[in-house]
Design an enzyme around this catalytic site. Structure first.
Site: not given
Length: 646
Positions: A337, A366, A384, A386, A388, A472, A518
């Site tokens: 992000c 992580r 991910q 991902d 945004h 979420k 997200h």
RNA sequence: GCUGUUGUAGCUCAGCGGUAGAGCACUUCCUUGGUAAGGAAGAGGUCAUGGGUUCAAGUCCCAUCAACAGCUCCA
């Protein structure tokens, strides 16, 4: 007399105080033998409880969840009774029925219960069940309940009772064992026939890491030995679909101790599969107006200080990377992000430009605690899918709905029918955990709830599961043995735009704050592939599978022809290989069937002369011959058909 | 991180104080076979790593690492 309404709507008269069991007996002895619990006006009760007023009832047998629940709950008590006999002075926590079986959390004091002790506990349970002890319910005052367990020295039960309201407390007893319990239970422990204790594990008292760890014993029971055998066979079957096993067999991914725990290595075939999935999603995203971006794997520590992630997770993450130049600190990125926010900030934006959707297959790192790593589903380095979305507040709901559409397209394409949706909101009692104003949280939470309502999506509301920056909507799918994994996720965020000072110019020529979504429909490539493997057992759909066809020459004389066919198919984008080993055809078929390759193409003298291939479909046997070109066209048509569903 | 279990050949596993084993896979040779395992020979192991006990340790003890089942956690 009272009136009892049955599920079919019929009403019968009975004497006041009749029990559920007597009701069942009045219908048929067979029903009485099979019934395990009764629902009275929607509340599940023991069969021995008298019914005093008019009621609508439902008799629960084994096939009803309520029936199983009572059965397994009583089984937990039976296990506790056995433990009390085998380990005098043992203290008891809680012992509920669960989705498959039951457990009991116990404190054995100085004793240690190991897996090797389970057979002895099982044997004792069988011995106790043979005594056919009545399970007796007793309503009791809070003081009496406290006195009983204080005298017994069971501080866990004392703590549980202290939290209960007087007047609602009941005990259940069988033989010498008495437990604090709401019920409902079976009438008699003799109904428990087949018993298997499955595993022993540690579990924190009341789920709190800071409190004592109790010993949790898991078990399952059935009314018939045959049912237990079937269940154990099912577990064995499920193990065959374990993604870690299939991942190895099909050469999809591996791990290396030298590289490090939780850092998957994607093998060539796994990489094809993963690339196919990525291409599939990119294609969908393009239609939905996303733009692909690429960002580095590290970033300055400041970036995550700004986002708030450093304060929240900094201590439990991979620690900063230091450069030769002192004072510079970089972090491996644990999420994408902040990078995407910086891309947004690279240009001024007009309200006319929004929404802007930046997508990236972003690899993040992580530091998961060692005991949490699990195959491909929980790793320390993962990618991910991902994106945004930066949008105006008035666009939020529409954008949210579009993301839901993408997730539904994907789940549909891969036949994930039994997913569960979960709306994760703040814990109202622990606001410290979260950043941002109440107003922003309320807006974000209601946006999600409304979007689900609009889509007619039934979602479980769970408090306390939100991310620290926003609520979420998660999509959970089960693995082979029923463990739930979160795949797709959509998160609404008013907080990061503020922290990164993101702006756009409105029609009023004033600066405004965008809202951020997200989202990751797969969740991560690793976890998604893991769950996909367990769902398909490694039999991937034709459009995804790393190898679509393999050519099997009858003998080495036809190897040249086989390679010629392979080249021809390769030119038409079929993923194909040749099994030119010096083996008999039966052997080649067996080995390649086990590799779950969808099409086996057998070529021998007849095929070479006619310029065709003999097609064998995986699991379905011989399909007759086709020309090489016809085969290629058919395969590509089948793939294209799937790719057109959106 | 915590509780319990487990690390022996590429894979699946046997061996549990006395000089490392099997099946499959692999290599070579024979065989050239028509729809789910053809035959023979060979090669392959500091028994996870580091300590300790013992005349002697895959085998017993301790620590570390990793995996498995849970718990806790999951941006």
């Amino acid at each position: 007399m009272i009136h009892i309404t049955f599920p079919d709507g019929s009403v019968r008269e009975y004497a006041k105080g009749i029990t559920g069991f007597q009701l069942a007996e009045s219908i048929s002895p067979r029903l009485a033998a099979e019934v395990l619990a009764i629902g009275v006006n929607g509340v599940t009760l023991d069969l021995s409880r008298p019914i005093e007023d008019d009621a609508t009832i439902q008799l629960h047998k084994w096939d009803d969840p309520e029936g199983k629940h009572a059965y397994w709950h009583s089984s937990a008590h039976l296990m506790a009774e056995a433990l009390q006999e085998l380990y005098p002075g043992m203290k008891f926590g809680i012992g509920p029925a669960i989705e498959n079986g039951f457990y009991y959390d116990v404190d054995p004091g100085d004793a240690v219960i190991k897996e090797s002790d389970l057979p002895a506990i099982e044997a004792k349970m069988i011995e106790l069940a043979a005594r056919k002890e009545q399970i007796v319910r007793k309503e009791i005052s809070k003081q009496e309940a406290l006195d009983f367990f204080k005298q017994k020295g069971d501080e866990y039960k004392v703590e549980l009772i202290s939290d209960l309201t007087d007047g609602t407390i009941s005990f259940y007893s069988q033989g010498d064992f008495t437990d604090l319990c709401r019920g409902p239970h079976l009438q008699n422990t003799g109904e428990i026939k087949a018993i298997k204790l499955l595993s022993v594990a540690g579990a924190y008292w009341r789920g709190d890491e800071k409190r004592k760890q109790l010993t949790r014993i898991y078990g399952i029971t059935f009314p018939k030995k045959k049912m237990l055998d079937e269940y154990l066979a099912f577990l064995e079957e499920a193990k065959k679909r374990d993604h870690r096993k299939i991942g190895k067999e099909l050469e999809l991914f591996t791990f290396s101790q030298a590289v490090g725990a939780g850092l998957p290595l994607w093998l060539p075939k796994g990489t094809i599969l993963r690339n196919r999935l990525e291409d599939f999603l990119k294609r969908i995203q393009k239609r939905f107006g996303y733009q692909q971006v690429i960002t580095p794997h590290i970033g300055q520590k400041e970036l995550w200080v700004t986002s708030g992630h450093y304060a929240k997770y900094g201590k439990d993450s991979f620690q900063p990377i230091h450069t030769p130049q002192e004072g510079e600190e970089f972090l491996l990125k644990p999420m994408n992000c902040p990078h995407h926010c910086e891309i947004y900030k690279a240009f001024p934006h007009s309200y006319k430009d929004l929404p802007i959707r930046y997508a990236e297959f972003g690899t993040v790192y992580r530091y998961e605690q060692s005991g949490e790593l699990h195959g491909l589903t929980r790793v320390r380095g993962f990618t991910q899918d991902d994106a945004h979305i930066f949008c105006r507040p008035d666009q939020l709901k529409d954008e949210f709905l579009k993301v839901m559409d993408i997730i539904f397209i994907i789940f549909n394409a891969l036949d994930f029918k039994n997913f569960e949706a979960q709306i994760s909101l703040r814990d109202p009692n622990d606001r410290e955990k979260y950043i941002g104003s109440d107003e922003n949280w309320e807006k974000a939470e209601s946006a999600i709830v409304e979007a689900c309502e609009e889509k007619g999506l039934k979602a479980n509301l769970v408090l306390g599961e939100a991310a620290f920056y926003g609520p979420k909507l998660d999509f959970m799918v089960k693995d082979a043995i029923g463990r739930r994994w979160q795949l797709g996720t959509i998160q609404v965020d008013y907080n990061l735009p503020e922290r990164f000072d993101l702006e756009y110019t409105g029609a009023d020529n004033q600066k405004h704050r965008p809202v951020m979504i997200h989202r990751a429909p797969f969740g991560s490539m690793e976890r998604f592939v893991a769950v996909l493997i367990e769902h398909t057992g490694g039999k991937f759909p034709l459009w995804l599978t790393p190898e679509q066809a393999v050519i099997l020459p009858i003998s080495e004389k036809f190897n040249d022809y086989a390679h010629q066919v392979a080249q021809q198919l390769d030119e038409q984008d079929i993923r194909v290989s040749v099994d030119d080993r010096n083996e008999k055809i039966g052997r080649k078929i067996r080995d390649n069937e086990l590799k779950r390759i969808p099409y086996l193409l057998i070529v021998g003298e007849k095929e070479m002369e006619a310029g065709v291939v003999a097609v064998r479909k995986q699991g379905e046997g011989d399909q007759g011959t086709k020309t090489v070109n016809a085969f290629a066209v058919d395969i590509n048509a089948e793939v294209e058909k799937m790719m057109k569903i959106f």
